[in-house]
Motif scaffolding. Sequence first.
Motif, PDB file in Angstrom:
ATOM      1  N   ALA A  83     -58.561   5.581  33.033  1.00 39.57           N
ATOM      2  CA  ALA A  83     -59.044   6.592  32.093  1.00 39.57           C
ATOM      3  C   ALA A  83     -60.555   6.767  32.194  1.00 39.57           C
ATOM      4  N   VAL A  84     -61.279   5.663  32.337  1.00 31.71           N
ATOM      5  CA  VAL A  84     -62.738   5.754  32.457  1.00 31.71           C
ATOM      6  C   VAL A  84     -63.126   6.454  33.747  1.00 31.71           C
ATOM      7  N   ARG A  85     -62.504   6.090  34.830  1.00 31.76           N
ATOM      8  CA  ARG A  85     -62.833   6.734  36.108  1.00 31.76           C
ATOM      9  C   ARG A  85     -62.485   8.224  36.070  1.00 31.76           C
ATOM     10  N   ARG A  86     -61.379   8.543  35.491  1.00 31.33           N
ATOM     11  CA  ARG A  86     -60.999   9.951  35.421  1.00 31.33           C
ATOM     12  C   ARG A  86     -62.016  10.741  34.598  1.00 31.33           C
ATOM     13  N   ALA A  87     -62.416  10.171  33.457  1.00 26.96           N
ATOM     14  CA  ALA A  87     -63.389  10.861  32.616  1.00 26.96           C
ATOM     15  C   ALA A  87     -64.712  11.042  33.346  1.00 26.96           C
ATOM     16  N   LEU A  88     -65.147  10.017  34.050  1.00 28.38           N
ATOM     17  CA  LEU A  88     -66.391  10.124  34.811  1.00 28.38           C
ATOM     18  C   LEU A  88     -66.263  11.172  35.914  1.00 28.38           C
ATOM     19  N   ALA A  89     -65.138  11.138  36.631  1.00 32.27           N
ATOM     20  CA  ALA A  89     -64.954  12.079  37.744  1.00 32.27           C
ATOM     21  C   ALA A  89     -64.899  13.518  37.233  1.00 32.27           C
ATOM     22  N   GLU A  90     -64.242  13.746  36.097  1.00 32.67           N
ATOM     23  CA  GLU A  90     -64.172  15.106  35.564  1.00 32.67           C
ATOM     24  C   GLU A  90     -65.544  15.597  35.130  1.00 32.67           C
ATOM     25  N   SER A  91     -66.332  14.712  34.551  1.00 35.19           N
ATOM     26  CA  SER A  91     -67.702  15.096  34.185  1.00 35.19           C
ATOM     27  C   SER A  91     -68.523  15.416  35.428  1.00 35.19           C
ATOM     28  N   GLY A 121     -71.166  17.582  41.164  1.00 35.76           N
ATOM     29  CA  GLY A 121     -71.599  16.434  41.955  1.00 35.76           C
ATOM     30  C   GLY A 121     -70.465  15.813  42.744  1.00 35.76           C
ATOM     31  N   PRO A 122     -70.774  14.811  43.590  1.00 37.33           N
ATOM     32  CA  PRO A 122     -69.738  14.145  44.402  1.00 37.33           C
ATOM     33  C   PRO A 122     -68.818  13.294  43.527  1.00 37.33           C
ATOM     34  N   VAL A 123     -67.551  13.291  43.876  1.00 41.63           N
ATOM     35  CA  VAL A 123     -66.558  12.564  43.071  1.00 41.63           C
ATOM     36  C   VAL A 123     -65.758  11.558  43.883  1.00 41.63           C
ATOM     37  N   LEU A 124     -65.966  11.504  45.181  1.00 44.22           N
ATOM     38  CA  LEU A 124     -65.074  10.707  46.037  1.00 44.22           C
ATOM     39  C   LEU A 124     -65.022   9.251  45.606  1.00 44.22           C
ATOM     40  N   ASP A 125     -66.173   8.619  45.392  1.00 41.19           N
ATOM     41  CA  ASP A 125     -66.176   7.197  45.052  1.00 41.19           C
ATOM     42  C   ASP A 125     -65.482   6.934  43.721  1.00 41.19           C
ATOM     43  N   LEU A 126     -65.559   7.891  42.815  1.00 38.56           N
ATOM     44  CA  LEU A 126     -64.888   7.728  41.524  1.00 38.56           C
ATOM     45  C   LEU A 126     -63.384   7.941  41.631  1.00 38.56           C
ATOM     46  N   VAL A 127     -62.981   8.847  42.503  1.00 38.19           N
ATOM     47  CA  VAL A 127     -61.572   9.226  42.592  1.00 38.19           C
ATOM     48  C   VAL A 127     -60.770   8.294  43.494  1.00 38.19           C
ATOM     49  N   ARG A 128     -61.415   7.712  44.502  1.00 37.86           N
ATOM     50  CA  ARG A 128     -60.676   6.910  45.491  1.00 37.86           C
ATOM     51  C   ARG A 128     -59.733   5.886  44.841  1.00 37.86           C
ATOM     52  N   PRO A 129     -60.191   5.110  43.829  1.00 34.66           N
ATOM     53  CA  PRO A 129     -59.254   4.133  43.246  1.00 34.66           C
ATOM     54  C   PRO A 129     -58.091   4.767  42.487  1.00 34.66           C
ATOM     55  N   LEU A 130     -58.203   6.049  42.140  1.00 34.31           N
ATOM     56  CA  LEU A 130     -57.126   6.702  41.397  1.00 34.31           C
ATOM     57  C   LEU A 130     -55.911   6.979  42.273  1.00 34.31           C
ATOM     58  N   LEU A 131     -56.022   6.751  43.572  1.00 36.64           N
ATOM     59  CA  LEU A 131     -54.873   6.939  44.455  1.00 36.64           C
ATOM     60  C   LEU A 131     -53.715   6.021  44.090  1.00 36.64           C
ATOM     61  N   THR A 132     -54.020   4.932  43.391  1.00 34.35           N
ATOM     62  CA  THR A 132     -52.947   4.005  43.003  1.00 34.35           C
ATOM     63  C   THR A 132     -52.132   4.549  41.836  1.00 34.35           C
TER      64      THR A 132
END
Length: 788
Positions: A247-255, A261-272
């Motif tokens: 949830a935290v990573r998703r919120a950060l990535a959406e912001s 801005g770049p989102v790859l590093d935030l989104v990569r762990p969401l692949l699980t």
Amino acid sequence: MTTPPKPVLDTAARALLDEIAANPGAVLRLGVLAPGGHGKTTLLREVERALAQNGADVTAVDDAHLLGDDELRALRALVERGDTSVVVAYRPWPRSRALAALAESLGRVRPAHLPAPLTREQVRHALPPSTGRALVDFVHQQTGGVPRFVARLSGLTSPELTPDVIASFRADLDWLDPDAQKFLLAAEAGAALRLDLLRSLLGGDADRVADVIDAARATGLLAPDGTLLPVARTAVAALSRTDRRIAVRRALAESQLRAGGPVLDLVRPLLTAPGPELSELFKAAAAEALPSDPALAARLLAAIGTPTPEVAVRHATASAMAGDLDSALRLADRVVAAGDQTHRGAAAEVAAIALAHRGQLARSTELHRWSPSATSTAFAHIGQIGVGALPAAPLPPAPPTLLGGAASLMAHGVLESVTGSPTTALSTLVRASGLLEPAGAGVLLPDSPAALAALVALHSGEPVVAESALDRAVASGLGGSLMAVRHRLLRAWIAMGRGNLERARETITALRRANRPLEPRDWIFAVALEIGIARRNSDLPTLKRTWEQACEAVLRHPVDLYTFLPLGEFAAAAARLRDQHRLAPHLAAAEDLLRGLGNPALWAVPLHWSGLHAAVIAEEIPAAEEHAAALAAHRDSGRYCAIVSSAAESWLDVLAGKVDPDQVERAARGLHAAGQWWDAARLAGQAAIRTSDRQAMVRLLDCARLLQGRPLGGRKPVEPETGQETGKLSDREREVAELVVGGLTYKQVGDRLFISAKTVEHHVARIRQRLGCTSRAELLDQLRQIVG
């Protein structure tokens, strides 16, 4: 009773204890301020012990930040009375008004003591004496020198965090309030310094965010720069609830996505934990990953689930760039078959590029015509010429992009190679390669301009230009992993032409170790390299073993203009194995292709040169004369054409027993200048064998060795290492010995040294006599000791 070890303290703490020892009657009023784990409690105990040893009364209070206001006011009064020693340790947060007032009173007497993290040397003393340097470095790097965390890692036996060490951080995390936990999860995601993202995540103003950060700093889990200590980052990731972390990573990535801005590093762990609600994040992250990691981009796009045609095209592109052509073709074909007018052209272009790598150049060209882009039209022209047809319409204007401009130059260069000047063609293709280099791995290509430039350069006798273009392409990663193998194989081809068979073999070995199936276009070059190396080494068993692969390779890859090099190598091998009939249809197809293009010299000459070699090997003089005549017809088309035509005439004379050493040497040196060192040495060596003039023979043998890169002489005779007086080997005898020990037959040794098999047999007989060997086994045993 064992004396407990002295704690490891920083320099300022040691100085404080020395001061107490030097002034036993002095009243000490001191505040000790540091985040958790920095050794406040340890210092408090040492100060209390030192004062007690001097008979002084002391009030020592730890964790004062947890006291109530009344207790803090009482402590302040005691400090201001000034008749007793008071030592107070506290964290920088939480900081109530009463604690601030107490700190102010203590600070008026002397500045607060601020324990510093342990240095690497201090960490070494804090660990068991047997701890190695690597483990000391690991502990210091992971903990930042925070004493509490150093103690937790002191039981490690190798530089790897254990489950017990990670579990020891649970207490540090569980007591934190939800906002501090959110901040630590944001810090674990790499957003510790992004105040804009933190404000969005924590839902407050700047002051509120600052309070949360101060609370997190007080835990001791953060490094001085505000990021998590490595060991803390591992612990936060491992011990936090998965749903909260996502949830935290998703919120950060959406912001971040809203901010552009770049989102790859935030989104990569969401692949699980993929889901349709993350599709926009996955698309944005895939676009970031595509230039440098297309396989990751493909995984991100696959996680979206049921894709739209747009996503399917993106997924097909990423799969193709990652080298997964099966997935690329499957995804692109679905879009083409679905009839989506908006994305069908882009899907057809991806499929066309994949088919070009599969060797299906005619089908690739047809698919390129489905795409309305000018880039695809340029690639269609290249494919059309490759299968033997000149384009009927001119190219449309190139779009003002790196890829668009490079594709247009590639098409013009290839067209120039069949209708105009080889020099102009080569220059155009080299410029195309230079234009596309800044794009690096971020482009999907049916063929790279560097590879086409290398092919034109090799067909023109310009290996230095070919090598330079390929080296630059490899350095820039041009075309990514899909083109990397092709570039390496072409560099190996240059090495083989120069007689550097070991370097060429290393490329084949490396590709084999990678254990990744080669696409048909790469495979035909790889098999041709193995065939070429075996033929040049006179390695008949390997040649026979690889020949079946060669026959399969030409069946899987229809003849096109860009595979004439391996086809020519297969022609020579077929002659050597007396199996020309299996290759005949493919050579006929190549001749038909050339006729369709007007028999361009640049592409026709190397094929006829290979045909001449095949005829020489098969001792088919009429066929050799036909190829020599074809080469003579192109003599005036350029420098390389003249060199090869002259060499062909020399071969015909040599086969007829008419050896003119001047003519042979000129022809051989011309081939050498064109990068064909092995061909040059073979021409000179065969002429030497066939001449009856002893002086000419010696001259041509020296020429052959020189052109092959072998020394003409000067090596000292080598003493056998057996300890016996068995004589010495001459330079030539040592050369023969090395090859015989290497397992070559007399015929193979003769081919390598440009002497007859009978002469090799005489050398071996002399060596056996000189060494006093009574059997072949004994001879080989002694030779192995001599030549190593």
